[in-house]
Design an enzyme around this catalytic site. Sequence first.
Site, PDB file in Angstrom:
ATOM      1  N   PHE A   1      45.500  44.318  42.599  1.00  0.00           N
ATOM      2  CA  PHE A   1      46.669  45.352  42.153  1.00  0.00           C
ATOM      3  C   PHE A   1      48.200  44.665  41.987  1.00  0.00           C
ATOM      4  O   PHE A   1      49.014  45.144  41.351  1.00  0.00           O
ATOM      5  CB  PHE A   1      46.590  46.608  43.039  1.00  0.00           C
ATOM      6  CG  PHE A   1      45.579  47.620  42.913  1.00  0.00           C
ATOM      7  CD1 PHE A   1      45.297  48.192  41.595  1.00  0.00           C
ATOM      8  CD2 PHE A   1      44.817  47.697  43.867  1.00  0.00           C
ATOM      9  CE1 PHE A   1      44.247  49.167  41.580  1.00  0.00           C
ATOM     10  CE2 PHE A   1      43.639  49.096  44.018  1.00  0.00           C
ATOM     11  CZ  PHE A   1      43.565  49.595  42.659  1.00  0.00           C
TER      12      PHE A   1
ATOM     13  N   SER B   1      39.124  43.760  35.884  1.00  0.00           N
ATOM     14  CA  SER B   1      40.338  44.305  36.472  1.00  0.00           C
ATOM     15  C   SER B   1      40.194  45.342  37.801  1.00  0.00           C
ATOM     16  O   SER B   1      38.955  45.885  37.995  1.00  0.00           O
ATOM     17  CB  SER B   1      41.363  45.171  35.640  1.00  0.00           C
ATOM     18  OG  SER B   1      40.760  46.487  35.740  1.00  0.00           O
ATOM     19  N   ASP B   2      41.074  45.646  38.384  1.00  0.00           N
ATOM     20  CA  ASP B   2      40.826  46.710  39.529  1.00  0.00           C
ATOM     21  C   ASP B   2      41.218  48.155  38.908  1.00  0.00           C
ATOM     22  O   ASP B   2      41.841  48.193  37.662  1.00  0.00           O
ATOM     23  CB  ASP B   2      41.867  46.490  40.620  1.00  0.00           C
ATOM     24  CG  ASP B   2      41.079  47.165  42.153  1.00  0.00           C
ATOM     25  OD1 ASP B   2      40.051  47.953  41.716  1.00  0.00           O
ATOM     26  OD2 ASP B   2      41.399  46.864  43.033  1.00  0.00           O
ATOM     27  N   TYR B   3      40.937  49.015  39.486  1.00  0.00           N
ATOM     28  CA  TYR B   3      41.041  50.501  38.998  1.00  0.00           C
ATOM     29  C   TYR B   3      42.396  50.913  38.448  1.00  0.00           C
ATOM     30  O   TYR B   3      43.457  50.642  39.259  1.00  0.00           O
ATOM     31  CB  TYR B   3      40.927  51.358  40.331  1.00  0.00           C
ATOM     32  CG  TYR B   3      40.361  52.737  39.985  1.00  0.00           C
ATOM     33  CD1 TYR B   3      38.710  52.819  40.405  1.00  0.00           C
ATOM     34  CD2 TYR B   3      41.034  53.861  39.970  1.00  0.00           C
ATOM     35  CE1 TYR B   3      38.334  54.445  40.348  1.00  0.00           C
ATOM     36  CE2 TYR B   3      40.652  54.916  39.648  1.00  0.00           C
ATOM     37  CZ  TYR B   3      39.364  55.372  40.018  1.00  0.00           C
ATOM     38  OH  TYR B   3      38.825  56.614  39.842  1.00  0.00           O
ATOM     39  N   GLU B   4      42.446  50.942  37.031  1.00  0.00           N
ATOM     40  CA  GLU B   4      43.696  51.083  36.475  1.00  0.00           C
ATOM     41  C   GLU B   4      44.863  50.374  36.571  1.00  0.00           C
ATOM     42  O   GLU B   4      45.950  50.612  36.616  1.00  0.00           O
ATOM     43  CB  GLU B   4      44.172  52.585  36.823  1.00  0.00           C
ATOM     44  CG  GLU B   4      43.120  53.753  36.477  1.00  0.00           C
ATOM     45  CD  GLU B   4      43.758  55.110  36.980  1.00  0.00           C
ATOM     46  OE1 GLU B   4      44.434  55.228  37.720  1.00  0.00           O
ATOM     47  OE2 GLU B   4      43.116  56.143  36.283  1.00  0.00           O
TER      48      GLU B   4
END
Length: 740
Positions: free
Chosen positions: A247, A278-281
């Site tokens: 992130f 990717s990571d979450y959002e």
Amino acid sequence: MASSAWLLTGVFLFGCCLRAAPSSAEIDRRVDALLARMTLDEKLGQMSQSTSMNTLTDAIRQQIRDGRWGSFLNAGSPADRAEAQHIARTESRLGIPLLFGRDVIHGYRTIFPIPLGQAATWDPELIEAAARTAAQEASREAIRWTFAPMLDIARDPRWGRIAESPGEDPYLASRLAAALVRGFQGSGLSDPASLAACAKHFVAYGAVEAGRDYNSAWVPEIELREVYLPPFRAAIDAGVATLMTSFNTVNGVPATADSFLLQHILRDQWKFPGLVVSDYEAVPEMVTHGFASDAADAAREAVNAGIEMEMVSTTFYDHLKPLVESGAVSTKTIDDAVRHILRLKFQLGLFDQTIPAPQTTSPTPESLALAERVATESAVLLKNEDGFLPLAESIHSVAVVGPLADSPVDQMGTWVMDGRSADVVTPLGALRNLLGNQRVLYAPGLTNSRDTSHEGFAAARTAAQQADAAVLFLGEEEILSGEARSRAYLNLPGAQDALVDELAQTGKPLVAVIMAGRPLTFHDMASKVKAVLYAFHPGTMGGPAIANLLFGRAVPSGKLPVTFPRTVGQIPIYYAHLNTGRPALPEELGIPAGTPARPTGYTSKYIDVDVTPEYPFGYGLSYSSFTYSGLRLSANSIRMGGELTVSAAVTNRGSREAAEVVQLYIHDVTASVAQPVRLLKNFRRITLKPGETQTVSFRLGTPDLAFLNQEMKRVTEPGRFEVWIAPDSQSGIKGEFTVK
Ligand code: BGC
């Protein structure tokens, strides 16, 4: 289609045989053939991972038919997943299977100790077996991708995700990384009982400023390459299938759009052949970072840097089509991403294997025995005054006190989605099993770790008075560590210290067992108890492991994978630091808090606390004692390209068979880039019978002595080296050699 009907029409896909795993060339051929038939929308669908499938609704069924999603994370029940897969394979235009990912972080149904606890075993084979068990359990429920191992080097216990990390040292973390990848991926991805592993979070997430989650990381390239990148490299060398970006920004650029990291290092230098998610959002968060101007810009930056699947947010699906049409994103970029996704699905056999009928799993006697063993090896004995532990036969009854004595959820630790409280054996339960109800006087004193009420103290005190000894189960609830759980105070929360004080007044011997997701600071508390056993959050079988350790049916052998500070103000504190020009002198150590600096002491220290840690990296006691003697070097000097053997005799001087983790450290005394005062280079876990001596030998070649110089070249420079074979990072027996 209603869920009951699909079962009837879908049977033809069930229960049949597996085909042999297709060759790599055959997979490439099939991927290219499929890619040639895909529309841009279908490609962007593959590049999208959704978290929306809590339950399988008609809307989602239709989206699956339309090829809207390539993957779901943390989604649905086994039956939902089987039905969704059936729809994808038989009702979508191209029949591309879904990939179900999940956070299987330290076990699936059988919960093993948190990763930081697993690291304390220093036992790669054991944690490989734990990961294998997790893969077997999760894959049975139609999950084929785990977002693990988390490989973020963490030197800041304020950061809650230190719980998920392999600790502070790149060498130990690299050994564990390879083991975990082997465990999850098993004999190969085509094995239906394997999970594709995901090395995360790339990179330097553990270096977030002030230990605050998601914060910025500023890491010089040498440190990035020497400290934060090696575990990822080890995972890739072990064949990890996927990688997740972090992130945070690294030196001002979000890791999710950093082509230096994702192209130059990952693809060009390391030749990583797998999938990057990717990571979450994290993609749209780049707007908030102040890096991308809007969601479309974020999608363009991320995909052009090398993100191939977007987790949860939908900027790829929403914005990439016009960007491809305008040429801002090339078709090749999209095709390369989709190739990696399809390739993984072929490798996992998802196109060819029959869809397993929905199944659920539960822990087995074997998985529980393994969980108990990992919990046993992960516990670190930090203090044992007068050999008070193991509790002697003469201790007939024990008071069991403290908020963690009987708290299944807390015992399992952070990131547990599938473990069940009903499967957990707590220390209270295990002690009652071991001793019988009569001999266990339970009075928790506090209802949870943050409880500040003293209401339960009187009962706890009475229990202690009536018993021969009191065991206090202290620490942190699971919710205090893990993602977004940074702490600025590392003390035992709530009224736990006061509870210890209360019990200390009874004069009964006290033992503290600490269950926590991070190193805590508990200097004063430790001075009031006979023994401290640090169990981290030990998972499903933590109770029996701890009970057996307390009563000597097992011997502690864990060693700290991370330095324990005396106080928050010492952070960052880690063993592999550089020397200053004015190191604190030994006689200056131990200045009690509050005393002013001596006028002569212009050295690198604190005036109010000792510079040394509370407990160093690599430290851990046993019920036996080991001596290290007779350090031998096969040569006092070696030529560039040569190697030597360093060996020492380790003797078990105690009366019990016990395991010891023997550690090899070096120090490059003079180098063109100053080197850490000590650096771990190898370790071995050995088991010795009482009185037994074993000679432990390690080979060191000049490539093992290499470091990155200012030109980013890995070099070994001639000169003096110190070497230790040691039980921890602050002691051991020392020798010296030169490289010519
Ligand atoms: C975490 C990842 C995790 C993902 C999916 C994120 O918030 O940073 O480690 O895999 O969520 O649950």
